[in-house]
Motif scaffolding. Sequence first.
Motif, PDB file in Angstrom:
ATOM      1  N   THR A  21       6.669  16.516   6.044  1.00  0.00           N
ATOM      2  CA  THR A  21       6.346  15.078   5.959  1.00  0.00           C
ATOM      3  C   THR A  21       4.933  14.821   6.490  1.00  0.00           C
ATOM      4  N   GLY A  33       8.147  13.686  12.756  1.00  0.00           N
ATOM      5  CA  GLY A  33       8.716  14.213  11.518  1.00  0.00           C
ATOM      6  C   GLY A  33       8.610  15.728  11.474  1.00  0.00           C
ATOM      7  N   VAL A  65      15.009  13.268   3.999  1.00  0.00           N
ATOM      8  CA  VAL A  65      15.620  13.853   5.185  1.00  0.00           C
ATOM      9  C   VAL A  65      16.151  15.273   4.951  1.00  0.00           C
ATOM     10  N   SER A  67       1.640   5.089   9.472  1.00  0.00           N
ATOM     11  CA  SER A  67       2.601   5.013  10.566  1.00  0.00           C
ATOM     12  C   SER A  67       2.338   3.773  11.420  1.00  0.00           C
ATOM     13  N   ILE A  75       0.863  -1.184   0.000  1.00  0.00           N
ATOM     14  CA  ILE A  75       0.000   0.000   0.000  1.00  0.00           C
ATOM     15  C   ILE A  75       0.900   1.236   0.000  1.00  0.00           C
ATOM     16  N   LEU A 101       7.592   4.502   2.988  1.00  0.00           N
ATOM     17  CA  LEU A 101       7.709   3.515   1.911  1.00  0.00           C
ATOM     18  C   LEU A 101       8.613   3.996   0.778  1.00  0.00           C
ATOM     19  N   GLY A 132       3.623   7.596   1.561  1.00  0.00           N
ATOM     20  CA  GLY A 132       4.932   7.332   0.951  1.00  0.00           C
ATOM     21  C   GLY A 132       6.118   7.845   1.756  1.00  0.00           C
ATOM     22  N   THR A 151       0.398   9.553   6.628  1.00  0.00           N
ATOM     23  CA  THR A 151      -0.906   9.230   7.201  1.00  0.00           C
ATOM     24  C   THR A 151      -0.744   8.616   8.596  1.00  0.00           C
TER      25      THR A 151
HETATM   26  C1  LIG Z   1      12.445  13.158   7.334  1.00  0.00           C
HETATM   27  C2  LIG Z   1      11.454  12.221   7.953  1.00  0.00           C
HETATM   28  C3  LIG Z   1      11.310  12.205   9.335  1.00  0.00           C
HETATM   29  C4  LIG Z   1      10.396  11.345   9.937  1.00  0.00           C
HETATM   30  N1  LIG Z   1      10.293  11.347  11.291  1.00  0.00           N
HETATM   31  C5  LIG Z   1       9.398  10.532  11.895  1.00  0.00           C
HETATM   32  C6  LIG Z   1       9.248  10.532  13.317  1.00  0.00           C
HETATM   33  O1  LIG Z   1       9.893  11.299  14.051  1.00  0.00           O
HETATM   34  N2  LIG Z   1       8.355   9.683  13.848  1.00  0.00           N
HETATM   35  C7  LIG Z   1       7.590   8.828  13.082  1.00  0.00           C
HETATM   36  O2  LIG Z   1       6.804   8.075  13.621  1.00  0.00           O
HETATM   37  N3  LIG Z   1       7.694   8.817  11.747  1.00  0.00           N
HETATM   38  C8  LIG Z   1       8.584   9.648  11.135  1.00  0.00           C
HETATM   39  N4  LIG Z   1       8.700   9.602   9.765  1.00  0.00           N
HETATM   40  C9  LIG Z   1       7.844   8.671   8.999  1.00  0.00           C
HETATM   41  C10 LIG Z   1       6.449   9.234   8.845  1.00  0.00           C
HETATM   42  O3  LIG Z   1       6.552  10.514   8.249  1.00  0.00           O
HETATM   43  C11 LIG Z   1       5.514   8.428   7.948  1.00  0.00           C
HETATM   44  O4  LIG Z   1       4.413   9.237   7.669  1.00  0.00           O
HETATM   45  C12 LIG Z   1       4.945   7.171   8.471  1.00  0.00           C
HETATM   46  O5  LIG Z   1       5.925   6.348   9.033  1.00  0.00           O
HETATM   47  C13 LIG Z   1       4.275   6.345   7.373  1.00  0.00           C
HETATM   48  O6  LIG Z   1       3.116   6.947   6.911  1.00  0.00           O
HETATM   49  P1  LIG Z   1       2.836   7.051   5.358  1.00  0.00           P
HETATM   50  O7  LIG Z   1       1.406   7.407   5.223  1.00  0.00           O
HETATM   51  O8  LIG Z   1       3.812   7.938   4.734  1.00  0.00           O
HETATM   52  O9  LIG Z   1       2.991   5.528   4.887  1.00  0.00           O
HETATM   53  P2  LIG Z   1       3.756   4.908   3.649  1.00  0.00           P
HETATM   54  O10 LIG Z   1       5.155   5.350   3.629  1.00  0.00           O
HETATM   55  O11 LIG Z   1       2.939   5.093   2.433  1.00  0.00           O
HETATM   56  O12 LIG Z   1       3.685   3.374   4.087  1.00  0.00           O
HETATM   57  C14 LIG Z   1       4.465   2.848   5.145  1.00  0.00           C
HETATM   58  C15 LIG Z   1       4.233   1.334   5.248  1.00  0.00           C
HETATM   59  O13 LIG Z   1       2.915   1.049   5.706  1.00  0.00           O
HETATM   60  C16 LIG Z   1       2.173   0.356   4.721  1.00  0.00           C
HETATM   61  N5  LIG Z   1       0.826   0.959   4.742  1.00  0.00           N
HETATM   62  C17 LIG Z   1       0.557   2.302   4.684  1.00  0.00           C
HETATM   63  N6  LIG Z   1      -0.767   2.509   4.847  1.00  0.00           N
HETATM   64  C18 LIG Z   1      -1.332   1.287   5.029  1.00  0.00           C
HETATM   65  C19 LIG Z   1      -2.673   0.849   5.261  1.00  0.00           C
HETATM   66  N7  LIG Z   1      -3.681   1.711   5.373  1.00  0.00           N
HETATM   67  N8  LIG Z   1      -2.904  -0.482   5.391  1.00  0.00           N
HETATM   68  C20 LIG Z   1      -1.874  -1.353   5.296  1.00  0.00           C
HETATM   69  N9  LIG Z   1      -0.594  -1.005   5.092  1.00  0.00           N
HETATM   70  C21 LIG Z   1      -0.325   0.292   4.950  1.00  0.00           C
HETATM   71  C22 LIG Z   1       2.925   0.545   3.426  1.00  0.00           C
HETATM   72  O14 LIG Z   1       2.694  -0.519   2.540  1.00  0.00           O
HETATM   73  C23 LIG Z   1       4.348   0.614   3.906  1.00  0.00           C
HETATM   74  O15 LIG Z   1       4.851  -0.663   4.149  1.00  0.00           O
HETATM   75  C24 LIG Z   1       9.605  10.462   9.141  1.00  0.00           C
HETATM   76  C25 LIG Z   1       9.735  10.476   7.746  1.00  0.00           C
HETATM   77  C26 LIG Z   1      10.651  11.337   7.139  1.00  0.00           C
HETATM   78  C27 LIG Z   1      10.784  11.342   5.655  1.00  0.00           C
END
Ligand SMILES: Cc1cc2nc3c(=O)[nH]c(=O)nc-3n(C[C@@H](O)[C@H](O)[C@H](O)COP(=O)(O)OP(=O)(O)OC[C@H]3O[C@@H](n4cnc5c(N)ncnc54)[C@H](O)[C@@H]3O)c2cc1C
Lengths: 275, 169
Positions: A106, A102, B52, A115, A30, A37, A34, A111
């Motif tokens: 971000t 983050g 990052v 997370s 999914i 991922l 991003g 979402t």
């Molecule tokens: C610079 C930077 C700093 C960050 N700092 C932090 C921090 O301090 N703390 C923190 O917790 N995070 C941090 N993050 C990560 C955070 O921003 C992400 O939002 C989070 O970890 C994943 O959410 P996403 O929606 O982007 O998921 P994605 O990146 O799209 O997906 C993450 C994973 O979950 C799966 N997935 C996503 N949605 C679903 C769903 N609905 N059902 C099943 N599987 C699913 C995907 O397949 C993938 O494996 C950071 C990221 C960056 C780039």
Amino acid sequence: MKPRKFDLVRAESTAEALAALSESGGNAKIFAGGQSLMAMMNLRLADPDVMVDISQVTELSYLKEVGDKLEIGAAATQVELLSWPGLAEKLPLLHQAIPHLGHFQTRNRGTICGSLAHSDPSSELPLCLATLEGEVVLRSVRGERVLSAADFQLGMMTTAREDDELIVAARYPFKKPGEGFAFTEVAQRRGDFAITAVAAVASGDVTRLGVGGVADKPTAKNWTNLSDDNLDEELNAFAWELGGSDDIHATAKYRRELVRRLGRRVIEEAKACRS
Amino acid sequence: MPKLNQDSLQKIDFTLNGVAETGTAEPRMLLSDFLRNVMGVTGCHVGCEHGVCGACTVQIDGKAQRSCLTLAVQVAGRKVDTVESLAGRENPLTDLQQAFKTHHGLQCGYCTPGILMSTSEFLDRNPNPTEEEVRDMLSGHLCRCTGYAGIVNAIMATIEERQGKAAAE
Ligand SMILES: Cc1cc2nc3c(=O)[nH]c(=O)nc-3n(C[C@@H](O)[C@H](O)[C@H](O)COP(=O)(O)OP(=O)(O)OC[C@H]3O[C@@H](n4cnc5c(N)ncnc54)[C@H](O)[C@@H]3O)c2cc1C
Ligand code: FES
Ligand code: FES
């Protein structure tokens, strides 16, 4: 670095996303925000054959009050949750924790459910789900099930989600009268992943402390009638129970020290703001 | 349901810096590479490609985001703004860009386009932030040259000037 080739399904409904997951036979991912991922794909730590983009599924992009919980759909972003008008009053723990998650750039995309799915042991949202005893709603073409945080979170980036399941929503319980909350963490810089994060809930004579970044998953413990005299001893015992290991960011010893110090701080704060 | 084959070239119609544009990309192409290599918009810089450093930050539908964590095909039908969108034909620099110049907010300039795209969204939403809030917003960007002091000064000076103008009216 760049991701390898993949087929991309741009789902327009939940049913389409579930069908794509089911048809892919296990090697689909999914794509929600991003923010984790795509970084893993660029580093070639993830290499799915199929990506299922749910970011445009409008029926999954919602925040709604369901009984005594806030239900958060899979496409709702962290910035949408942070701007939800009732957050400070009804979910004070999330209100305190999300600014550490983050950066606003971000959070504009990332979402809540993503997370939780990613399940990094030091992440704020999984820690809050464990501490508040929330739940996730998992759906596949086979049906739907609701799991408590304890049943869902299994270990280091490991959850009870099956390959064909989508986390359609997460549910965080609202503050009840008499409860107080506090959150803090230590990270190398603001917005970095926490070395250790702590969340406390105090209510009457019950104290609950959740810790992220030490054990392989967010872990919470309850005490009844925890007095100031035995707080240090109890926190020390909890720190040792959590284990933890040395890595490039910190030693296990430093993490235990953070559990003792930050643990005391949030427990005191949570007790002081019970209302 | 649109399923895009990995080898297919997708046509992407979108609005780039206020102008309707079309480009093509495979599903795997990152927005950052698409902007630079297909659309020729090289103000979008690429540093780390894992979210990052912040150099690649652009605005999608007005929100600052990492173009290295976005697929090019995801901006079909959307509005993308890069640093090239900030100053119009008449003004070579916006007030914020001018303040970066005056207050030494840049040296090599590699991080600057991303910081400008974040800061312009941030100040639109929050016109009168504290210095602490500005520093928190900047935590999403790495600058290897300035030590951040010049960047913070430039942003604080812009805020003061805009507040002064608003008060004078
Ligand atoms: C610079 C930077 C700093 C960050 N700092 C932090 C921090 O301090 N703390 C923190 O917790 N995070 C941090 N993050 C990560 C955070 O921003 C992400 O939002 C989070 O970890 C994943 O959410 P996403 O929606 O982007 O998921 P994605 O990146 O799209 O997906 C993450 C994973 O979950 C799966 N997935 C996503 N949605 C679903 C769903 N609905 N059902 C099943 N599987 C699913 C995907 O397949 C993938 O494996 C950071 C990221 C960056 C780039
Ligand atoms: S290149 Fe996108 S954040 Fe570094
Ligand atoms: S000015 Fe050189 S990296 Fe910031």
